[in-house]
Scaffold this motif. Structure first.
Motif, PDB file in Angstrom:
ATOM      1  N   ILE A 209       0.814  -1.205   0.000  1.00 28.76           N
ATOM      2  CA  ILE A 209       0.000   0.000   0.000  1.00 28.76           C
ATOM      3  C   ILE A 209       0.851   1.260   0.000  1.00 28.76           C
ATOM      4  O   ILE A 209       0.431   2.308  -0.492  1.00 28.76           O
ATOM      5  CB  ILE A 209      -0.958   0.002   1.225  1.00 28.76           C
ATOM      6  CG1 ILE A 209      -2.054   1.050   1.054  1.00 28.76           C
ATOM      7  CG2 ILE A 209      -0.184   0.175   2.518  1.00 28.76           C
ATOM      8  CD1 ILE A 209      -3.036   0.775  -0.041  1.00 28.76           C
ATOM      9  N   GLY A 210       2.064   1.188   0.526  1.00 28.07           N
ATOM     10  CA  GLY A 210       2.964   2.333   0.498  1.00 28.07           C
ATOM     11  C   GLY A 210       3.813   2.383  -0.755  1.00 28.07           C
ATOM     12  O   GLY A 210       4.614   3.308  -0.932  1.00 28.07           O
ATOM     13  N   GLY A 211       3.630   1.399  -1.631  1.00 28.29           N
ATOM     14  CA  GLY A 211       4.388   1.349  -2.876  1.00 28.29           C
ATOM     15  C   GLY A 211       3.524   1.657  -4.079  1.00 28.29           C
ATOM     16  O   GLY A 211       2.938   2.735  -4.185  1.00 28.29           O
ATOM     17  N   ASP A 212       3.402   0.652  -4.963  1.00 31.04           N
ATOM     18  CA  ASP A 212       2.683   0.880  -6.221  1.00 31.04           C
ATOM     19  C   ASP A 212       1.239   0.372  -6.209  1.00 31.04           C
ATOM     20  O   ASP A 212       0.565   0.401  -7.238  1.00 31.04           O
ATOM     21  CB  ASP A 212       3.435   0.207  -7.373  1.00 31.04           C
ATOM     22  CG  ASP A 212       4.773   0.877  -7.639  1.00 31.04           C
ATOM     23  OD1 ASP A 212       4.893   2.087  -7.365  1.00 31.04           O
ATOM     24  OD2 ASP A 212       5.697   0.195  -8.123  1.00 31.04           O
ATOM     25  N   GLU A 213       0.749  -0.088  -5.048  1.00 29.03           N
ATOM     26  CA  GLU A 213      -0.605  -0.625  -4.997  1.00 29.03           C
ATOM     27  C   GLU A 213      -1.642   0.403  -5.435  1.00 29.03           C
ATOM     28  O   GLU A 213      -2.579   0.079  -6.179  1.00 29.03           O
ATOM     29  CB  GLU A 213      -0.936  -1.119  -3.588  1.00 29.03           C
ATOM     30  CG  GLU A 213      -2.334  -1.720  -3.466  1.00 29.03           C
ATOM     31  CD  GLU A 213      -2.613  -2.316  -2.104  1.00 29.03           C
ATOM     32  OE1 GLU A 213      -3.795  -2.545  -1.801  1.00 29.03           O
ATOM     33  OE2 GLU A 213      -1.657  -2.553  -1.334  1.00 29.03           O
ATOM     34  N   LEU A 214      -1.493   1.645  -5.010  1.00 24.69           N
ATOM     35  CA  LEU A 214      -2.475   2.666  -5.364  1.00 24.69           C
ATOM     36  C   LEU A 214      -2.384   3.058  -6.840  1.00 24.69           C
ATOM     37  O   LEU A 214      -3.375   3.483  -7.432  1.00 24.69           O
ATOM     38  CB  LEU A 214      -2.314   3.892  -4.464  1.00 24.69           C
ATOM     39  CG  LEU A 214      -2.646   3.634  -2.989  1.00 24.69           C
ATOM     40  CD1 LEU A 214      -2.370   4.868  -2.149  1.00 24.69           C
ATOM     41  CD2 LEU A 214      -4.105   3.208  -2.839  1.00 24.69           C
ATOM     42  N   LEU A 215      -1.203   2.911  -7.437  1.00 25.65           N
ATOM     43  CA  LEU A 215      -1.077   3.111  -8.882  1.00 25.65           C
ATOM     44  C   LEU A 215      -1.841   2.029  -9.622  1.00 25.65           C
ATOM     45  O   LEU A 215      -2.585   2.304 -10.578  1.00 25.65           O
ATOM     46  CB  LEU A 215       0.404   3.081  -9.290  1.00 25.65           C
ATOM     47  CG  LEU A 215       0.685   3.069 -10.799  1.00 25.65           C
ATOM     48  CD1 LEU A 215       0.122   4.325 -11.470  1.00 25.65           C
ATOM     49  CD2 LEU A 215       2.190   2.948 -11.057  1.00 25.65           C
ATOM     50  N   PHE A 216      -1.686   0.776  -9.177  1.00 26.29           N
ATOM     51  CA  PHE A 216      -2.421  -0.327  -9.790  1.00 26.29           C
ATOM     52  C   PHE A 216      -3.929  -0.163  -9.594  1.00 26.29           C
ATOM     53  O   PHE A 216      -4.720  -0.542 -10.458  1.00 26.29           O
ATOM     54  CB  PHE A 216      -1.956  -1.666  -9.210  1.00 26.29           C
ATOM     55  CG  PHE A 216      -0.518  -1.984  -9.500  1.00 26.29           C
ATOM     56  CD1 PHE A 216       0.045  -1.693 -10.732  1.00 26.29           C
ATOM     57  CD2 PHE A 216       0.286  -2.576  -8.541  1.00 26.29           C
ATOM     58  CE1 PHE A 216       1.378  -1.980 -11.003  1.00 26.29           C
ATOM     59  CE2 PHE A 216       1.616  -2.860  -8.794  1.00 26.29           C
ATOM     60  CZ  PHE A 216       2.162  -2.561 -10.031  1.00 26.29           C
ATOM     61  N   LEU A 217      -4.319   0.408  -8.452  1.00 25.80           N
ATOM     62  CA  LEU A 217      -5.740   0.659  -8.213  1.00 25.80           C
ATOM     63  C   LEU A 217      -6.295   1.664  -9.219  1.00 25.80           C
ATOM     64  O   LEU A 217      -7.399   1.482  -9.743  1.00 25.80           O
ATOM     65  CB  LEU A 217      -5.945   1.180  -6.787  1.00 25.80           C
ATOM     66  CG  LEU A 217      -7.368   1.568  -6.404  1.00 25.80           C
ATOM     67  CD1 LEU A 217      -8.302   0.361  -6.461  1.00 25.80           C
ATOM     68  CD2 LEU A 217      -7.394   2.195  -5.010  1.00 25.80           C
ATOM     69  N   ILE A 218      -5.542   2.713  -9.496  1.00 26.14           N
ATOM     70  CA  ILE A 218      -5.969   3.704 -10.490  1.00 26.14           C
ATOM     71  C   ILE A 218      -6.138   3.046 -11.858  1.00 26.14           C
ATOM     72  O   ILE A 218      -7.141   3.252 -12.550  1.00 26.14           O
ATOM     73  CB  ILE A 218      -4.948   4.855 -10.570  1.00 26.14           C
ATOM     74  CG1 ILE A 218      -4.939   5.656  -9.269  1.00 26.14           C
ATOM     75  CG2 ILE A 218      -5.257   5.773 -11.752  1.00 26.14           C
ATOM     76  CD1 ILE A 218      -3.824   6.676  -9.185  1.00 26.14           C
ATOM     77  N   LEU A 219      -5.158   2.243 -12.242  1.00 24.30           N
ATOM     78  CA  LEU A 219      -5.223   1.558 -13.538  1.00 24.30           C
ATOM     79  C   LEU A 219      -6.394   0.583 -13.580  1.00 24.30           C
ATOM     80  O   LEU A 219      -7.097   0.488 -14.593  1.00 24.30           O
ATOM     81  CB  LEU A 219      -3.907   0.819 -13.793  1.00 24.30           C
ATOM     82  CG  LEU A 219      -2.651   1.699 -13.939  1.00 24.30           C
ATOM     83  CD1 LEU A 219      -1.408   0.830 -14.057  1.00 24.30           C
ATOM     84  CD2 LEU A 219      -2.787   2.611 -15.158  1.00 24.30           C
ATOM     85  N   ALA A 220      -6.611  -0.132 -12.475  1.00 22.39           N
ATOM     86  CA  ALA A 220      -7.714  -1.095 -12.421  1.00 22.39           C
ATOM     87  C   ALA A 220      -9.056  -0.392 -12.546  1.00 22.39           C
ATOM     88  O   ALA A 220      -9.957  -0.870 -13.255  1.00 22.39           O
ATOM     89  CB  ALA A 220      -7.653  -1.876 -11.109  1.00 22.39           C
ATOM     90  N   ALA A 221      -9.208   0.749 -11.882  1.00 20.04           N
ATOM     91  CA  ALA A 221     -10.465   1.499 -11.976  1.00 20.04           C
ATOM     92  C   ALA A 221     -10.670   2.050 -13.383  1.00 20.04           C
ATOM     93  O   ALA A 221     -11.780   2.024 -13.913  1.00 20.04           O
ATOM     94  CB  ALA A 221     -10.466   2.636 -10.954  1.00 20.04           C
ATOM     95  N   ALA A 222      -9.603   2.546 -14.003  1.00 19.04           N
ATOM     96  CA  ALA A 222      -9.699   3.103 -15.356  1.00 19.04           C
ATOM     97  C   ALA A 222     -10.062   2.026 -16.381  1.00 19.04           C
ATOM     98  O   ALA A 222     -10.802   2.288 -17.336  1.00 19.04           O
ATOM     99  CB  ALA A 222      -8.384   3.773 -15.739  1.00 19.04           C
ATOM    100  N   LEU A 223      -9.557   0.821 -16.164  1.00 17.63           N
ATOM    101  CA  LEU A 223      -9.807  -0.289 -17.091  1.00 17.63           C
ATOM    102  C   LEU A 223     -11.001  -1.143 -16.659  1.00 17.63           C
ATOM    103  O   LEU A 223     -11.265  -2.179 -17.286  1.00 17.63           O
ATOM    104  CB  LEU A 223      -8.557  -1.172 -17.191  1.00 17.63           C
ATOM    105  CG  LEU A 223      -7.296  -0.489 -17.742  1.00 17.63           C
ATOM    106  CD1 LEU A 223      -6.091  -1.407 -17.615  1.00 17.63           C
ATOM    107  CD2 LEU A 223      -7.505  -0.079 -19.206  1.00 17.63           C
TER     108      LEU A 223
END
Length: 271
Positions: A209-223
């Motif tokens: 959660i302090g790394g790239d998890e929130l970036l992946f969340l943004i991508l997952a929501a966009a896709l």
């Protein structure tokens, strides 16, 4: 003293800047410099910012639970604000050259808050928007997300209890006199870290959660793949718990044997 953006940027050690995860380099760390500016030049303390991050984490997780795409996106934005605030308190402590175990405690509480509640929010979001199974089994995303969150926070509890017990046993053995114990490096020498521990720490730093998890969340929501995101990250936390459980139970068994042997040796020697 009034701090400038340059002061805040220069306070970040080179070693820390070099090992930032991708989302940290792209957005989080840069944004934290500018958000630190109003906090550090006011009456806010680093501990206060850590506590604020707890509230932000709860709000973001709650927004993810609302059955509306706008609310879900708002939750994603707020959770990314948490990530920025998670850097702000550290920036403030370094600039002011003030650090304490209390600060470490409050910073950890902020991390535990988002670990405990964010996966529940992600599961709820998947429940509302997923069409992976034609909507027929969406209720299971609530269970999957909750399981992932429980495994994440449980693994952290195991580590904290391990550390607490280890320190208590060492303190009891030396009688709280500050004596350097014979096996002082038994746990603190990083060269003794196993490959599995080094790998798990690296993976958690990069993808947690302090790394790239929130970036992946943004991508997952966009896709429109939040459901897949929840499944993969819940699996990630389940595997993480299994690794932590095996690693620290093994360490405690070894430490306990060493500790009992040292105590018995002290007793024989009349200490």
């Amino acid at each position: 003293m009034r701090y400038t953006i340059k002061d805040i940027k220069n306070s970040l050690p080179d070693y820390k800047a070099k090992k930032e995860p991708l989302w940290g380099r792209i957005f989080v760390r840069r944004a934290s410099f500018y958000l630190t500016y109003p906090f550090i030049n006011s009456k806010w303390t680093a501990d206060g910012v850590s506590l604020l991050s707890c509230i932000v984490a709860l709000i973001g997780s709650f927004l993810m639970c609302i059955n509306h795409k706008g609310a879900i996106w708002a939750g994603i934005i707020v959770l990314n604000l948490w990530s920025v605030l998670d850097c702000v308190d550290g920036n403030m402590a370094r600039c002011r050259k003030v650090s304490s175990l209390g600060g470490e405690f409050f910073d950890a509480v902020g991390g535990y808050t988002i670990s405990a509640f964010s996966m529940v929010g992600f599961g709820m979001a998947a429940y509302h928007v997923s069409d992976l199974f034609g909507g027929k089994y969406n209720i299971y995303f609530l269970l999957i997300g909750t399981l992932g969150g429980l495994c994440d926070i449980f693994s952290r509890l195991i580590y904290q209890k391990f550390s607490n017990c280890m320190m208590r046993m060492e303190a009891e053995r030396v009688g709280l006199k500050g004596i350097k114990v014979e096996n002082d490096n038994f746990y603190h020498d990083e060269t003794k870290n196993s490959f599995l521990k080094q790998l798990s720490l690296k993976v958690d730093y990069e993808f947690g959660i302090g790394g790239d998890e929130l970036l992946f969340l943004i991508l997952a929501a966009a896709l429109e793949l939040i459901d897949i995101f929840v499944i993969l990250y819940s699996l990630y936390h389940v595997v993480g718990l299994a690794i932590v459980f095996m690693m620290y139970t093994k360490k405690m068994l070894l430490y306990n044997q060493t500790y009992i042997g040292l105590i018995q040796g002290d007793n024989k020697n009349g200490k």
